[in-house]
Motif scaffolding. Structure first.
Motif, PDB file in Angstrom:
ATOM      1  N   GLU A  73       0.528  -1.536   0.357  1.00 41.44           N
ATOM      2  CA  GLU A  73       0.142   0.095   0.484  1.00 41.44           C
ATOM      3  C   GLU A  73       0.914   1.128   0.056  1.00 41.44           C
ATOM      4  N   LYS A  74       0.525   1.995  -0.895  1.00 41.25           N
ATOM      5  CA  LYS A  74       1.325   3.507  -0.825  1.00 41.25           C
ATOM      6  C   LYS A  74       0.794   4.685  -0.157  1.00 41.25           C
ATOM      7  N   LYS A  75       1.823   4.726   0.887  1.00 41.73           N
ATOM      8  CA  LYS A  75       1.679   5.699   2.314  1.00 41.73           C
ATOM      9  C   LYS A  75       3.013   6.474   2.558  1.00 41.73           C
ATOM     10  N   ALA A  76       2.614   7.809   2.854  1.00 39.22           N
ATOM     11  CA  ALA A  76       4.123   8.401   2.525  1.00 39.22           C
ATOM     12  C   ALA A  76       5.352   8.901   2.967  1.00 39.22           C
ATOM     13  N   GLY A  77       5.907   9.145   2.172  1.00 36.33           N
ATOM     14  CA  GLY A  77       7.370   8.857   1.932  1.00 36.33           C
ATOM     15  C   GLY A  77       7.819   7.474   1.287  1.00 36.33           C
ATOM     16  N   LEU A  78       6.371   7.069   1.058  1.00 34.07           N
ATOM     17  CA  LEU A  78       6.929   5.779  -0.185  1.00 34.07           C
ATOM     18  C   LEU A  78       6.307   5.898  -1.805  1.00 34.07           C
ATOM     19  N   GLU A  79       8.010   5.624  -2.244  1.00 34.12           N
ATOM     20  CA  GLU A  79       7.583   5.771  -3.839  1.00 34.12           C
ATOM     21  C   GLU A  79       7.521   5.170  -5.157  1.00 34.12           C
ATOM     22  N   ALA A  80       7.003   5.039  -5.596  1.00 34.97           N
ATOM     23  CA  ALA A  80       6.997   3.692  -6.542  1.00 34.97           C
ATOM     24  C   ALA A  80       9.124   3.722  -7.229  1.00 34.97           C
ATOM     25  N   ASN A  81       9.227   2.949  -6.892  1.00 35.27           N
ATOM     26  CA  ASN A  81      10.421   1.706  -7.943  1.00 35.27           C
ATOM     27  C   ASN A  81      10.639   2.580  -9.400  1.00 35.27           C
ATOM     28  N   PRO A  82      11.536   3.507  -9.408  1.00 38.26           N
ATOM     29  CA  PRO A  82      11.388   4.055 -11.304  1.00 38.26           C
ATOM     30  C   PRO A  82      12.074   3.102 -11.735  1.00 38.26           C
ATOM     31  N   TYR A  83      12.686   1.917 -11.363  1.00 39.46           N
ATOM     32  CA  TYR A  83      13.233   1.219 -12.688  1.00 39.46           C
ATOM     33  C   TYR A  83      12.378  -0.703 -12.938  1.00 39.46           C
ATOM     34  N   LEU A  84      11.420   0.358 -12.618  1.00 42.71           N
ATOM     35  CA  LEU A  84      10.114  -0.869 -12.921  1.00 42.71           C
ATOM     36  C   LEU A  84       9.211   0.040 -14.021  1.00 42.71           C
ATOM     37  N   GLU A  85       9.063  -1.344 -14.835  1.00 39.07           N
ATOM     38  CA  GLU A  85       8.191   0.046 -16.307  1.00 39.07           C
ATOM     39  C   GLU A  85       6.636   0.200 -15.605  1.00 39.07           C
ATOM     40  N   GLU A  86       5.988  -1.358 -14.429  1.00 41.06           N
ATOM     41  CA  GLU A  86       4.937  -0.973 -13.588  1.00 41.06           C
ATOM     42  C   GLU A  86       5.328  -0.652 -12.498  1.00 41.06           C
ATOM     43  N   GLY A  87       4.397   0.595 -12.070  1.00 40.09           N
ATOM     44  CA  GLY A  87       4.812   1.190 -10.919  1.00 40.09           C
ATOM     45  C   GLY A  87       3.829   0.792  -9.886  1.00 40.09           C
ATOM     46  N   GLY A  88       2.684   0.402  -9.690  1.00 40.20           N
ATOM     47  CA  GLY A  88       1.748   0.625  -9.000  1.00 40.20           C
ATOM     48  C   GLY A  88       0.132  -0.080  -9.793  1.00 40.20           C
ATOM     49  N   ILE A  89      -0.959  -0.665  -9.360  1.00 36.84           N
ATOM     50  CA  ILE A  89      -2.375  -0.412  -9.447  1.00 36.84           C
ATOM     51  C   ILE A  89      -2.639   0.629  -8.021  1.00 36.84           C
TER      52      ILE A  89
END
Length: 556
Positions: A73-89
């Motif tokens: 789960e995305k929370k404050a301070g948690l960023e998507a992985n820039p090295y993956l094509e699929e960032g999240g859902i």
């Protein structure tokens, strides 16, 4: 300081030091051995913990790779992985957004989380970097080279990292089938070295445990050594030192009182044997003392008897010696009067007789009468010296003037013989003495010196004063030295004739000279060697005279 030296020299102190040193060495060896075992055990536990953590990290990574990652789960301070094509859902029902985390991302975030909890940390590094944060450090590059060359299956090191001592386990990562879905495009094949995982465990707890262990071992060793030494020292003092001290007190008491009865020891050990031996020794000493006292009593009685007989013999000898001396003085005195009368008649005849033969005969007779009178006078002087009845006419005399007169009398004789008289070192010294008697002494010494000097030799008179208390006048002549065997008897009053071959015979002259000098409180010494003979007259400047002599007058 003396007490300390005495204490250090005692056997009990040496025994204490020896036992303490031996126990210290033994206990040190034992505790060092067990400390090393415990240290190895603690280090092995850390190593085991690191291996377990490494297996957990690798297991978690494999599971994530098999599952294709995990969504969080995305929370404050948690960023998507820039090295993956699929960032999240996004979840339309809950309206929450979930971010995809691949194995490398999950591994890094778990490491940061464990590090914040103060437990441990771990990191991944790759041979072909995608994320620059995963670049290997120097230790990891060294480990990767070893893994690439198949020289090590893992790499373990203790080092300082970011100012902290850590335990570090580095394990290789190889490409598995689950990894090809993401990394196939970079040319990886199954089983290729992908990178490594580095497990980092803080070492301060291990160090603290090792230090505590070291101190506890030291304390335990110290206590054991102290207790053992004190116990052994107490046993030694009880069984050996105290009985020996008691034996020493008995020995000292026996030294003071030989009749002291030493009690017989009932102990059956070596010290008991020693005490019984000492008791037997005391009995032997008492018996020997009693026997020795008997011998001493008998010897003392015999010695006392011998001393009485010797005293009687000495008394008889003294009486005979006094009679002899008195007889000699009486006969000499009685001879001097007729000899003087005969000499007077000879002198008269020498003045009246004119025939040459008669005159020569009378001159020879006068010479022999003079020698007889001189001999009689010498015998009288010698007898007075032995009886210590020398009459001295003491006055203050300039010793230089006296010696100058004596030298003047012998100048002609010395010149005829070719002997040089030297008196340059004489000093003006006033000495209380009998002028006639001391003149007689130096006449005799100078006569002998000229007589026994070789032709061309030198006779010297040397004067010195010593500390203002005495004056020394030496008569030195060159020539044949007096044999050492004759020096001790040179001044003997009734000595035998010189040995065969000896050219020296001073008659009674030296004995009389020595007696006259001693009557003045001085001494006459002789020394011969190195081609010269020296007679030294030593006179006190204080005017001491022999007991029995008298001082007729004194004047300046």
């Amino acid at each position: 300081m003396q007490r300390l030296k005495k204490f250090v020299s005692r056997l009990s102190f040496k025994y204490f030091c020896g036992i303490a040193s031996l126990l210290t060495v033994v206990m040190a060896g034992i505790f060092v051995y067990f400390y090393q075992l415990e240290k190895n055990f603690i280090v092995s536990q850390v190593d085991k913990q690191a291996r377990i953590l490494c297996q957990q990290v690798l297991l978690t990574r494999s599971w994530l790779a098999d599952m294709g990652g995990v969504y969080v789960e995305k929370k404050a301070g948690l960023e998507a992985n820039p090295y993956l094509e699929e960032g999240g859902i996004a979840d339309s029902k809950t309206h929450k957004e979930y971010l995809l985390r691949n194995p490398a991302m999950v591994t890094r975030e778990l490491s940061e989380y464990a590090s914040r909890m103060g437990l441990y940390s771990f990191r991944l590094t790759s041979t072909q970097l995608i994320n620059p944060d995963n670049a290997p450090d120097g230790t990891e590059r060294l480990a990767l080279d070893l893994f690439r060359q198949r020289k090590a299956r893992e790499y373990i090191v203790r080092q300082e990292l970011d100012g902290q001592q850590v335990f570090r386990l580095i394990a290789p990562l190889y490409i598995e089938s689950a990894c090809l879905s993401c990394h196939q495009y970079r040319g990886y094949e199954l089983g290729t070295l992908r990178g490594c995982v580095s497990i980092i465990i803080p070492d301060h707890e291990v160090e603290a445990r090792l230090v505590a262990l070291k101190y506890s071992f030291f304390a335990a060793a110290g206590v054991i050594v102290m207790v053992a030494v004190l116990a052994l020292f107490s046993i030694n003092h009880l069984l050996a030192v105290r009985p020996l001290k008691m034996l020493r007190r008995r020995i000292r008491r026996f030294e003071v009182d030989v009749d002291y009865q030493v009690p017989v020891s009932a102990r059956q050990d070596e010290i008991g044997d020693l005490e019984r031996s000492f008791s037997q020794l005391t009995e032997t000493v008492r018996e020997s003392r009693a026997a020795m006292e008997g011998k001493i009593v008998r010897a003392t009685t015999a010695l006392r008897q011998a001393n009485l007989e010797l005293e009687k013999a000495n008394r008889r000898l003294r009486i005979q010696d006094e009679r002899k001396t008195d007889f000699l003085a009486t006969v000499s005195h009685e001879l001097r009067t007729p000899l003087t009368t005969i000499r007077g008649g000879v002198d008269y005849l020498l003045k009246t007789v004119t025939e040459r033969e008669h005159v020569a005969f009378l001159q020879l007779l006068d010479k022999n009468i003079s020698n007889l009178i001189l001999m009689v006078n010498n015998l009288i002087d010698l007898a007075r010296i032995e009886l210590k009845k020398v009459d001295l006419d003491i006055e203050q005399v300039n010793i230089k003037e006296l010696l100058a007169e004596v030298v003047l009398l012998f100048e002609a004789t010395a010149r005829d013989k070719g002997v040089t008289l030297s008196s340059d070192e004489l000093q003006e010294v006033i000495v209380p003495l009998d002028y006639r008697r001391i003149n007689q002494v130096f006449l005799n010494l100078l006569h002998n010196a000229v007589k026994f000097s070789p032709v061309g030799g030198t006779v010297s008179l040397v004067m010195t004063t010593v500390a203002g208390e005495q004056v020394e006048v030496a008569v030195v002549n060159q020539g044949e030295a007096i044999p050492a065997a004759e020096l001790p008897t040179l001044f003997a009053r009734y000595k035998s004739q010189p040995r065969c071959g000896s050219k020296r015979s001073a008659g009674l002259g030296l004995a009389i000279a020595k007696g006259l000098v001693e009557a003045h409180g001085g001494r006459l010494e002789a020394r011969s060697g190195d081609g010269e003979t020296r007679f030294t007259v030593v006179l006190p400047l204080g005017g001491r005279v022999m007991t029995g002599s008298r001082s007729a007058r004194s004047g300046g």
